[in-house]
Design a protein around this motif. Structure first.
Motif, PDB file in Angstrom:
ATOM      1  N   SER A 135       0.796  -1.228   0.000  1.00  0.00           N
ATOM      2  CA  SER A 135       0.000   0.000   0.000  1.00  0.00           C
ATOM      3  C   SER A 135       0.827   1.276   0.000  1.00  0.00           C
ATOM      4  CB  SER A 135      -0.937   0.009   1.224  1.00  0.00           C
ATOM      5  OG  SER A 135      -0.190  -0.111   2.423  1.00  0.00           O
ATOM      6  N   GLY A 136       2.129   1.149  -0.256  1.00  0.00           N
ATOM      7  CA  GLY A 136       2.979   2.339  -0.278  1.00  0.00           C
ATOM      8  C   GLY A 136       2.891   3.087  -1.594  1.00  0.00           C
ATOM      9  N   LYS A 137       3.738   4.082  -1.715  1.00  0.00           N
ATOM     10  CA  LYS A 137       3.745   4.901  -2.924  1.00  0.00           C
ATOM     11  C   LYS A 137       4.391   4.131  -4.080  1.00  0.00           C
ATOM     12  CE  LYS A 137       4.125   9.262  -0.387  1.00  0.00           C
ATOM     13  NZ  LYS A 137       4.978  10.457  -0.131  1.00  0.00           N
ATOM     14  N   PRO A 138       3.915   4.381  -5.297  1.00  0.00           N
ATOM     15  CA  PRO A 138       4.577   3.781  -6.459  1.00  0.00           C
ATOM     16  C   PRO A 138       5.950   4.434  -6.647  1.00  0.00           C
ATOM     17  CG  PRO A 138       2.814   5.292  -7.143  1.00  0.00           C
ATOM     18  CD  PRO A 138       2.733   5.177  -5.645  1.00  0.00           C
ATOM     19  N   PRO A 139       6.913   3.748  -7.248  1.00  0.00           N
ATOM     20  CA  PRO A 139       6.731   2.503  -7.995  1.00  0.00           C
ATOM     21  C   PRO A 139       6.822   1.230  -7.147  1.00  0.00           C
ATOM     22  CG  PRO A 139       8.962   3.283  -8.297  1.00  0.00           C
ATOM     23  CD  PRO A 139       8.250   4.328  -7.453  1.00  0.00           C
ATOM     24  N   LEU A 140       7.259   1.321  -5.881  1.00  0.00           N
ATOM     25  CA  LEU A 140       7.313   0.104  -5.076  1.00  0.00           C
ATOM     26  C   LEU A 140       5.909  -0.386  -4.761  1.00  0.00           C
ATOM     27  CD1 LEU A 140       9.027  -1.988  -3.592  1.00  0.00           C
ATOM     28  CD2 LEU A 140       9.056  -0.464  -1.604  1.00  0.00           C
ATOM     29  N   GLY A 141       5.020   0.525  -4.418  1.00  0.00           N
ATOM     30  CA  GLY A 141       3.642   0.186  -4.136  1.00  0.00           C
ATOM     31  C   GLY A 141       2.800   0.172  -5.397  1.00  0.00           C
ATOM     32  N   PRO A 142       1.520  -0.123  -5.258  1.00  0.00           N
ATOM     33  CA  PRO A 142       0.620  -0.209  -6.419  1.00  0.00           C
ATOM     34  C   PRO A 142       0.513   1.123  -7.165  1.00  0.00           C
ATOM     35  CG  PRO A 142      -0.398  -1.153  -4.458  1.00  0.00           C
ATOM     36  CD  PRO A 142       0.847  -0.455  -3.994  1.00  0.00           C
ATOM     37  N   GLY A 143       0.219   1.016  -8.461  1.00  0.00           N
ATOM     38  CA  GLY A 143      -0.041   2.208  -9.256  1.00  0.00           C
ATOM     39  C   GLY A 143       0.952   2.461 -10.368  1.00  0.00           C
ATOM     40  N   ALA A 144       2.130   1.852 -10.300  1.00  0.00           N
ATOM     41  CA  ALA A 144       3.133   2.027 -11.350  1.00  0.00           C
ATOM     42  C   ALA A 144       3.038   0.877 -12.348  1.00  0.00           C
ATOM     43  CB  ALA A 144       4.530   2.078 -10.740  1.00  0.00           C
ATOM     44  N   PRO A 145       3.555   1.063 -13.568  1.00  0.00           N
ATOM     45  CA  PRO A 145       3.612  -0.052 -14.519  1.00  0.00           C
ATOM     46  C   PRO A 145       4.405  -1.219 -13.929  1.00  0.00           C
ATOM     47  CG  PRO A 145       4.117   2.023 -15.608  1.00  0.00           C
ATOM     48  CD  PRO A 145       4.085   2.310 -14.131  1.00  0.00           C
ATOM     49  N   PRO A 146       4.064  -2.469 -14.314  1.00  0.00           N
ATOM     50  CA  PRO A 146       4.687  -3.629 -13.678  1.00  0.00           C
ATOM     51  C   PRO A 146       6.210  -3.685 -13.810  1.00  0.00           C
ATOM     52  CG  PRO A 146       3.315  -4.285 -15.555  1.00  0.00           C
ATOM     53  CD  PRO A 146       3.017  -2.852 -15.261  1.00  0.00           C
ATOM     54  N   LEU A 147       6.783  -3.231 -14.926  1.00  0.00           N
ATOM     55  CA  LEU A 147       8.243  -3.254 -15.057  1.00  0.00           C
ATOM     56  C   LEU A 147       8.882  -2.307 -14.050  1.00  0.00           C
ATOM     57  CD1 LEU A 147      10.762  -4.306 -16.407  1.00  0.00           C
ATOM     58  CD2 LEU A 147      10.502  -2.559 -18.189  1.00  0.00           C
ATOM     59  N   GLU A 148       8.299  -1.135 -13.876  1.00  0.00           N
ATOM     60  CA  GLU A 148       8.822  -0.186 -12.884  1.00  0.00           C
ATOM     61  C   GLU A 148       8.714  -0.768 -11.480  1.00  0.00           C
ATOM     62  OE1 GLU A 148       7.362   3.818 -13.058  1.00  0.00           O
ATOM     63  OE2 GLU A 148       7.375   3.830 -15.264  1.00  0.00           O
ATOM     64  N   ARG A 149       7.602  -1.474 -11.225  1.00  0.00           N
ATOM     65  CA  ARG A 149       7.424  -2.084  -9.898  1.00  0.00           C
ATOM     66  C   ARG A 149       8.445  -3.199  -9.669  1.00  0.00           C
ATOM     67  NH1 ARG A 149       1.999  -3.668  -7.294  1.00  0.00           N
ATOM     68  NH2 ARG A 149       3.309  -3.218  -5.494  1.00  0.00           N
ATOM     69  N   LEU A 150       8.723  -3.982 -10.698  1.00  0.00           N
ATOM     70  CA  LEU A 150       9.687  -5.066 -10.560  1.00  0.00           C
ATOM     71  C   LEU A 150      11.084  -4.521 -10.312  1.00  0.00           C
ATOM     72  CD1 LEU A 150      10.145  -8.107 -10.592  1.00  0.00           C
ATOM     73  CD2 LEU A 150      10.356  -7.994 -13.093  1.00  0.00           C
ATOM     74  N   VAL A 151      11.460  -3.483 -11.046  1.00  0.00           N
ATOM     75  CA  VAL A 151      12.757  -2.838 -10.825  1.00  0.00           C
ATOM     76  C   VAL A 151      12.820  -2.287  -9.396  1.00  0.00           C
ATOM     77  CG1 VAL A 151      14.195  -0.851 -11.448  1.00  0.00           C
ATOM     78  CG2 VAL A 151      13.218  -2.295 -13.241  1.00  0.00           C
ATOM     79  N   ALA A 152      11.766  -1.578  -8.998  1.00  0.00           N
ATOM     80  CA  ALA A 152      11.741  -0.965  -7.669  1.00  0.00           C
ATOM     81  C   ALA A 152      11.792  -2.012  -6.571  1.00  0.00           C
ATOM     82  CB  ALA A 152      10.486  -0.103  -7.513  1.00  0.00           C
ATOM     83  N   TYR A 153      11.119  -3.147  -6.799  1.00  0.00           N
ATOM     84  CA  TYR A 153      11.109  -4.198  -5.782  1.00  0.00           C
ATOM     85  C   TYR A 153      12.512  -4.751  -5.553  1.00  0.00           C
ATOM     86  CZ  TYR A 153      10.376  -8.523  -3.335  1.00  0.00           C
ATOM     87  OH  TYR A 153      10.480  -9.529  -2.414  1.00  0.00           O
ATOM     88  N   GLY A 154      13.198  -5.095  -6.636  1.00  0.00           N
ATOM     89  CA  GLY A 154      14.545  -5.636  -6.493  1.00  0.00           C
ATOM     90  C   GLY A 154      15.493  -4.652  -5.833  1.00  0.00           C
ATOM     91  N   ARG A 155      15.413  -3.398  -6.229  1.00  0.00           N
ATOM     92  CA  ARG A 155      16.280  -2.381  -5.639  1.00  0.00           C
ATOM     93  C   ARG A 155      15.968  -2.201  -4.150  1.00  0.00           C
ATOM     94  NH1 ARG A 155      18.998   0.595  -9.801  1.00  0.00           N
ATOM     95  NH2 ARG A 155      19.519   2.216  -8.286  1.00  0.00           N
TER      96      ARG A 155
END
Length: 201
Positions: free
Chosen positions: A85-105
């Motif tokens: 529930s956090g802010k994108p790109p780690l949280g919902p709302g960003a495109p999936p590639l941005e979220r995947l990059v943000a998650y790994g980082r």
């Protein structure tokens, strides 16, 4: 739309007194770590500082590594909340590639920030310091891959391989100290970005 992500939850069915003891012991372990460093924290010392019996500490954590696994789990919940529930790109709302990059980082950053706890959480009884599997990590990556639909034969296998690239114990075996920690962390974060952009971009 984002798919479901499993949260790391608190122990189910925990009695009120057991919950109080858990909070007390984790807070006490943090105090001891701040004063002495993780390598000096012992079951006896934790019991004495918390004013509890040694048997209570063993029942709660099982081993010295269990203390640090519980501390790491506590910190993991905060990261999981950011993913849910956090802010994108780690949280919902960003495109999936941005979220995947943000998650790994974010996982690399998390690991390096909590590296002392993470190292101490490794069970010395294991023949290989592989640590515990993080199914939540793999499931989150798999969910994002399902949205990305990269041109690979098996998304489940790719999810396992990408999750392995973020495997905490293996990264913690890297012999880095001092200024090298920041450089290695940044290199791993850039490497993750390049990896997922090449595979999924």
């Amino acid at each position: 739309m984002d798919g479901p992500t499993l949260a790391v939850g608190k122990p189910r069915g925990e009695r009120a007194d057991a919950a109080r003891n858990r909070i007390l012991l984790l807070d006490t372990a943090r105090e001891l770590m701040a004063e002495q460093g993780a390598d000096k924290v012992t079951m006896d010392g934790l019991a004495a500082r918390a004013g509890l019996g040694k048997g209570t500490v063993f029942r709660r954590f099982g081993s010295r590594a269990g203390i640090f696994q519980a501390l790491l789990d506590d910190e993991e919940r905060a990261l999981q909340q950011e993913i849910l529930s956090g802010k994108p790109p780690l949280g919902p709302g960003a495109p999936p590639l941005e979220r995947l990059v943000a998650y790994g980082r974010a996982r690399v950053e998390f690991l390096f920030e909590h590296r002392e706890i993470a190292r101490a959480s490794l069970d010395g009884g294991q023949p290989i310091p592989a640590g515990n599997e993080l199914p939540v990590s793999r499931l989150h990556i798999r969910m994002l891959l399902g949205l990305l639909k990269p041109a690979v034969a098996d998304l489940d296998v790719l999810a396992v391989q990408l999750a392995a690239a973020l495997d905490g114990p293996l990264l913690l075996m890297l012999p880095v100290t001092g200024a090298d920690v920041t450089r290695t962390r940044d290199q791993l974060a850039r490497g993750w970005t390049e990896l997922v952009e090449r595979v999924c971009g």
